[in-house]
Design a protein around this motif. Structure first.
Motif, PDB file in Angstrom:
ATOM      1  N   ALA A 118       0.826  -1.209   0.000  1.00  0.00           N
ATOM      2  CA  ALA A 118       0.000   0.000   0.000  1.00  0.00           C
ATOM      3  C   ALA A 118       0.860   1.259   0.000  1.00  0.00           C
ATOM      4  O   ALA A 118       0.554   2.235  -0.696  1.00  0.00           O
ATOM      5  CB  ALA A 118      -0.931  -0.008   1.212  1.00  0.00           C
ATOM      6  N   TYR A 119       1.958   1.263   0.748  1.00  0.00           N
ATOM      7  CA  TYR A 119       2.842   2.434   0.756  1.00  0.00           C
ATOM      8  C   TYR A 119       3.508   2.617  -0.601  1.00  0.00           C
ATOM      9  O   TYR A 119       3.659   3.753  -1.080  1.00  0.00           O
ATOM     10  CB  TYR A 119       3.895   2.279   1.847  1.00  0.00           C
ATOM     11  CG  TYR A 119       4.837   3.452   1.938  1.00  0.00           C
ATOM     12  CD1 TYR A 119       4.435   4.629   2.561  1.00  0.00           C
ATOM     13  CD2 TYR A 119       6.116   3.395   1.402  1.00  0.00           C
ATOM     14  CE1 TYR A 119       5.280   5.714   2.646  1.00  0.00           C
ATOM     15  CE2 TYR A 119       6.979   4.474   1.486  1.00  0.00           C
ATOM     16  CZ  TYR A 119       6.556   5.635   2.113  1.00  0.00           C
ATOM     17  OH  TYR A 119       7.397   6.712   2.183  1.00  0.00           O
ATOM     18  N   PHE A 121       2.293   1.707  -3.566  1.00  0.00           N
ATOM     19  CA  PHE A 121       1.300   2.201  -4.525  1.00  0.00           C
ATOM     20  C   PHE A 121       0.835   3.612  -4.201  1.00  0.00           C
ATOM     21  O   PHE A 121       0.371   4.329  -5.093  1.00  0.00           O
ATOM     22  CB  PHE A 121       0.096   1.265  -4.562  1.00  0.00           C
ATOM     23  CG  PHE A 121       0.334  -0.009  -5.324  1.00  0.00           C
ATOM     24  CD1 PHE A 121       0.731   0.020  -6.655  1.00  0.00           C
ATOM     25  CD2 PHE A 121       0.156  -1.235  -4.714  1.00  0.00           C
ATOM     26  CE1 PHE A 121       0.951  -1.157  -7.348  1.00  0.00           C
ATOM     27  CE2 PHE A 121       0.372  -2.419  -5.403  1.00  0.00           C
ATOM     28  CZ  PHE A 121       0.775  -2.377  -6.729  1.00  0.00           C
ATOM     29  N   ALA A 122       0.938   4.037  -2.943  1.00  0.00           N
ATOM     30  CA  ALA A 122       0.443   5.353  -2.559  1.00  0.00           C
ATOM     31  C   ALA A 122       1.504   6.444  -2.677  1.00  0.00           C
ATOM     32  O   ALA A 122       1.195   7.569  -3.070  1.00  0.00           O
ATOM     33  CB  ALA A 122      -0.097   5.316  -1.135  1.00  0.00           C
ATOM     34  N   ARG A 123       2.783   6.138  -2.372  1.00  0.00           N
ATOM     35  CA  ARG A 123       3.798   7.189  -2.250  1.00  0.00           C
ATOM     36  C   ARG A 123       5.034   6.991  -3.130  1.00  0.00           C
ATOM     37  O   ARG A 123       5.708   7.962  -3.448  1.00  0.00           O
ATOM     38  CB  ARG A 123       4.253   7.299  -0.795  1.00  0.00           C
ATOM     39  CG  ARG A 123       3.202   7.798   0.170  1.00  0.00           C
ATOM     40  CD  ARG A 123       2.646   9.132  -0.240  1.00  0.00           C
ATOM     41  NE  ARG A 123       1.802   9.723   0.776  1.00  0.00           N
ATOM     42  CZ  ARG A 123       0.826  10.571   0.528  1.00  0.00           C
ATOM     43  NH1 ARG A 123       0.570  10.920  -0.729  1.00  0.00           N
ATOM     44  NH2 ARG A 123       0.100  11.083   1.508  1.00  0.00           N
ATOM     45  N   LYS A 129       2.910   2.211 -12.526  1.00  0.00           N
ATOM     46  CA  LYS A 129       2.350   1.980 -11.198  1.00  0.00           C
ATOM     47  C   LYS A 129       0.828   1.795 -11.257  1.00  0.00           C
ATOM     48  O   LYS A 129       0.278   0.869 -10.646  1.00  0.00           O
ATOM     49  CB  LYS A 129       2.703   3.141 -10.271  1.00  0.00           C
ATOM     50  CG  LYS A 129       2.164   2.953  -8.854  1.00  0.00           C
ATOM     51  CD  LYS A 129       2.635   4.055  -7.931  1.00  0.00           C
ATOM     52  CE  LYS A 129       1.941   5.376  -8.251  1.00  0.00           C
ATOM     53  NZ  LYS A 129       2.254   6.412  -7.233  1.00  0.00           N
ATOM     54  N   PHE A 133      -1.280  -1.564 -10.365  1.00  0.00           N
ATOM     55  CA  PHE A 133      -2.278  -1.535  -9.301  1.00  0.00           C
ATOM     56  C   PHE A 133      -3.630  -2.052  -9.798  1.00  0.00           C
ATOM     57  O   PHE A 133      -4.330  -2.780  -9.071  1.00  0.00           O
ATOM     58  CB  PHE A 133      -2.429  -0.111  -8.765  1.00  0.00           C
ATOM     59  CG  PHE A 133      -3.395   0.015  -7.629  1.00  0.00           C
ATOM     60  CD1 PHE A 133      -3.121  -0.559  -6.405  1.00  0.00           C
ATOM     61  CD2 PHE A 133      -4.582   0.703  -7.791  1.00  0.00           C
ATOM     62  CE1 PHE A 133      -4.018  -0.453  -5.348  1.00  0.00           C
ATOM     63  CE2 PHE A 133      -5.479   0.814  -6.744  1.00  0.00           C
ATOM     64  CZ  PHE A 133      -5.195   0.240  -5.518  1.00  0.00           C
ATOM     65  N   VAL A 178      -4.734  -4.245   0.662  1.00  0.00           N
ATOM     66  CA  VAL A 178      -3.866  -3.268  -0.006  1.00  0.00           C
ATOM     67  C   VAL A 178      -4.679  -2.091  -0.512  1.00  0.00           C
ATOM     68  O   VAL A 178      -4.299  -0.924  -0.353  1.00  0.00           O
ATOM     69  CB  VAL A 178      -3.098  -3.937  -1.154  1.00  0.00           C
ATOM     70  CG1 VAL A 178      -2.331  -2.906  -1.971  1.00  0.00           C
ATOM     71  CG2 VAL A 178      -2.136  -4.993  -0.610  1.00  0.00           C
ATOM     72  N   ARG A 182      -4.151   1.574   0.957  1.00  0.00           N
ATOM     73  CA  ARG A 182      -3.646   2.570   0.009  1.00  0.00           C
ATOM     74  C   ARG A 182      -4.519   3.824   0.027  1.00  0.00           C
ATOM     75  O   ARG A 182      -3.998   4.950  -0.006  1.00  0.00           O
ATOM     76  CB  ARG A 182      -3.606   1.985  -1.397  1.00  0.00           C
ATOM     77  CG  ARG A 182      -3.286   2.995  -2.496  1.00  0.00           C
ATOM     78  CD  ARG A 182      -3.359   2.354  -3.863  1.00  0.00           C
ATOM     79  NE  ARG A 182      -3.159   3.307  -4.932  1.00  0.00           N
ATOM     80  CZ  ARG A 182      -4.138   3.992  -5.521  1.00  0.00           C
ATOM     81  NH1 ARG A 182      -5.400   3.815  -5.121  1.00  0.00           N
ATOM     82  NH2 ARG A 182      -3.882   4.855  -6.492  1.00  0.00           N
ATOM     83  N   GLN A 183      -5.840   3.641   0.078  1.00  0.00           N
ATOM     84  CA  GLN A 183      -6.723   4.807   0.130  1.00  0.00           C
ATOM     85  C   GLN A 183      -6.489   5.609   1.397  1.00  0.00           C
ATOM     86  O   GLN A 183      -6.537   6.848   1.381  1.00  0.00           O
ATOM     87  CB  GLN A 183      -8.180   4.344   0.069  1.00  0.00           C
ATOM     88  CG  GLN A 183      -8.562   3.609  -1.200  1.00  0.00           C
ATOM     89  CD  GLN A 183      -8.299   4.446  -2.434  1.00  0.00           C
ATOM     90  OE1 GLN A 183      -7.396   4.166  -3.209  1.00  0.00           O
ATOM     91  NE2 GLN A 183      -9.081   5.495  -2.602  1.00  0.00           N
ATOM     92  N   LYS A 186      -3.145   7.587   1.014  1.00  0.00           N
ATOM     93  CA  LYS A 186      -3.238   8.711   0.085  1.00  0.00           C
ATOM     94  C   LYS A 186      -3.939   9.913   0.697  1.00  0.00           C
ATOM     95  O   LYS A 186      -3.759  11.039   0.228  1.00  0.00           O
ATOM     96  CB  LYS A 186      -3.978   8.273  -1.183  1.00  0.00           C
ATOM     97  CG  LYS A 186      -3.196   7.299  -2.058  1.00  0.00           C
ATOM     98  CD  LYS A 186      -3.881   7.052  -3.382  1.00  0.00           C
ATOM     99  CE  LYS A 186      -3.880   8.296  -4.245  1.00  0.00           C
ATOM    100  NZ  LYS A 186      -4.463   8.043  -5.582  1.00  0.00           N
ATOM    101  N   TYR A 211       2.698   6.685   9.086  1.00  0.00           N
ATOM    102  CA  TYR A 211       1.578   6.129   8.325  1.00  0.00           C
ATOM    103  C   TYR A 211       0.824   5.048   9.111  1.00  0.00           C
ATOM    104  O   TYR A 211      -0.419   5.042   9.120  1.00  0.00           O
ATOM    105  CB  TYR A 211       2.089   5.560   6.999  1.00  0.00           C
ATOM    106  CG  TYR A 211       2.363   6.621   5.968  1.00  0.00           C
ATOM    107  CD1 TYR A 211       1.401   6.961   5.028  1.00  0.00           C
ATOM    108  CD2 TYR A 211       3.578   7.289   5.942  1.00  0.00           C
ATOM    109  CE1 TYR A 211       1.640   7.938   4.083  1.00  0.00           C
ATOM    110  CE2 TYR A 211       3.827   8.274   5.019  1.00  0.00           C
ATOM    111  CZ  TYR A 211       2.860   8.600   4.079  1.00  0.00           C
ATOM    112  OH  TYR A 211       3.098   9.579   3.150  1.00  0.00           O
TER     113      TYR A 211
END
Length: 302
Positions: A118-119, A121-123, A129, A133, A178, A182-183, A186, A211
Motif C-alpha cells: 500500500a505504501y 502504490f500510494a507514495r 504503477k 495496481f 492493499v 492505500r486509500q 493517500k 503512516y
C-alpha cells in the motif's frame, strides 16, 4: 403617521393563523419522522430476528438434555454434559489451537505485506504503477474458490499438502487490504513525508512512525474481517488437510456432525456448533464499541 387601530385585530388574526399553520406543519413533519423511524426499527428488528432466532435455538438445544432436545414442547432442562461430551468426543482443543495459529499467522503476514504494498502504490513513484495496481485489484473480482484447483496443484508440487503452511500460504497477500490501506495512505498530507525526510528519516521509519499509527482504524477493521473470514473458512481447509492434527474448527465440526453416532443427536451437534462460534461472538460482545468505532472511522475516500 400612526397605525390605524382597526387594522390591528386583522394583523393579529393573520399572524395567529400563520403560527397555527406553521405549528400544524411541524407536527405533521414530526409525525412522519416518527412513523419512518418506527418502520425502519421494525425492519431492523425483523432482520435481527431472522439471524438471532436460529442462534438462540442452537444455544438452547446445546444445553438441553438429549432426551428432551428433539421434543416439540418447551423444557426448562439444563446441562453441561453435551459440551463435555463433544469436547471429549473429538479433538476440538487441537482444532481450536490450529485455527488460532492459522488466523494469527495469516493476519500478521497480511499486515506486513499489505503495508509495504500500500505504501509503494500510494507514495513511491515507479513505472506503470497505475497499471500494476489495476492488475493487482483484479484479485478482488476473482472469487477465491476459482483458484482452488491451481493453488492445490502448486501446493502439491511444493509438498505442502496437509500442512498448516499449506492452508495459510494462499492468503499471505490480500488485495482488498492493499486497496483499503492505500486509500488511507493517500489521504494523509504529503507534507508529513517532506518534514520527516528533512529530519533524515528513512522510508521505513516514516512508514512505521507516521503512516501506520495514523491508519490504525483501517488495520483494526481489516483484522476483524480477516480473522472472521479465516475462522469460518471451510472449503479450502477441507481440501488441503487430511489428518486431524492439521484440521481447523469448521472442518472438525463438519466431520463430527457427519459421524454416525452423532448425526441424529441434535444436542451434540448444537454443542459443537456453539464451541466453534462462541469465541467470535464473545470477542464481538467484549469489543463491540471498538469494532463499530473502527468501521465508522475507516471510510474510503477517493
Amino acid at each position: 403617521m400612526e397605525d390605524n387601530p382597526l387594522k390591528l385585530p386583522l394583523v393579529l388574526r393573520q399572524n395567529t393563523r400563520k403560527a397555527l399553520e406553521e405549528e400544524r406543519r411541524l407536527n405533521s413533519e414530526r409525525t412522519k419522522r416518527r412513523i419512518q423511524q418506527i418502520l425502519w426499527h421494525a425492519v431492523g428488528f425483523s432482520f435481527a430476528a431472522v439471524w438471532i432466532i436460529p442462534f438462540l435455538w442452537v444455544v438452547r438445544t446445546a444445553f438441553l438434555p438429549k432426551d428432551v432436545a428433539i421434543d416439540s414442547g418447551w423444557s426448562w432442562g439444563f446441562t453441561f454434559e453435551n459440551l463435555i461430551h463433544v469436547w471429549n468426543g473429538a479433538p476440538f482443543g487441537r482444532f481450536f489451537m490450529n485455527t488460532l495459529l492459522v488466523c494469527g499467522v495469516v493476519l500478521a503476514v497480511q499486515l506486513v505485506t499489505m503495508t509495504m504494498a500500500a505504501y509503494a502504490f500510494a507514495r513511491v513513484r515507479f513505472a506503470l504503477k497505475d497499471l500494476l495496481f489495476m492488475l493487482f485489484l483484479v484479485q478482488i473480482m476473482v472469487p477465491p474458490d476459482v483458484l482452488i484447483f491451481s493453488n492445490y496443484q502448486v501446493l502439491n508440487e511444493m509438498g505442502l499438502l496437509d500442512t498448516k503452511l499449506g492452508i495459510m500460504l494462499p492468503y499471505f497477500a490480500s488485495s482488498f487490504g492493499v486497496f483499503l490501506l492505500r486509500q488511507s495512505f493517500k489521504q494523509l498530507p504529503y507534507e508529513l513525508d517532506e518534514a520527516a525526510r528533512v529530519e533524515g528519516a528513512s522510508r521505513l521509519h516514516i512508514l512505521s512512525k507516521i503512516y501506520v499509527p495514523l491508519s490504525r482504524p483501517i488495520y483494526v477493521s481489516f483484522a476483524i474481517v480477516s480473522v472472521s473470514f479465516h475462522w469460518n473458512d471451510f472449503l479450502w481447509p477441507l481440501i488441503v488437510t487430511n489428518s486431524e492434527e492439521n484440521r481447523l474448527l469448521t472442518v472438525g465440526l463438519a466431520m463430527f456432525a457427519k459421524a454416525t453416532e452423532s448425526g441424529a443427536q441434535w444436542s451434540d451437534v448444537c454443542a459443537a456448533t456453539l464451541i466453534v462460534s462462541a469465541p467470535l461472538m464473545i470477542g464481538f460482545l467484549l469489543f463491540q464499541r471498538q469494532v463499530i468505532g473502527s468501521f465508522m472511522s475507516s471510510g474510503i475516500k477517493g
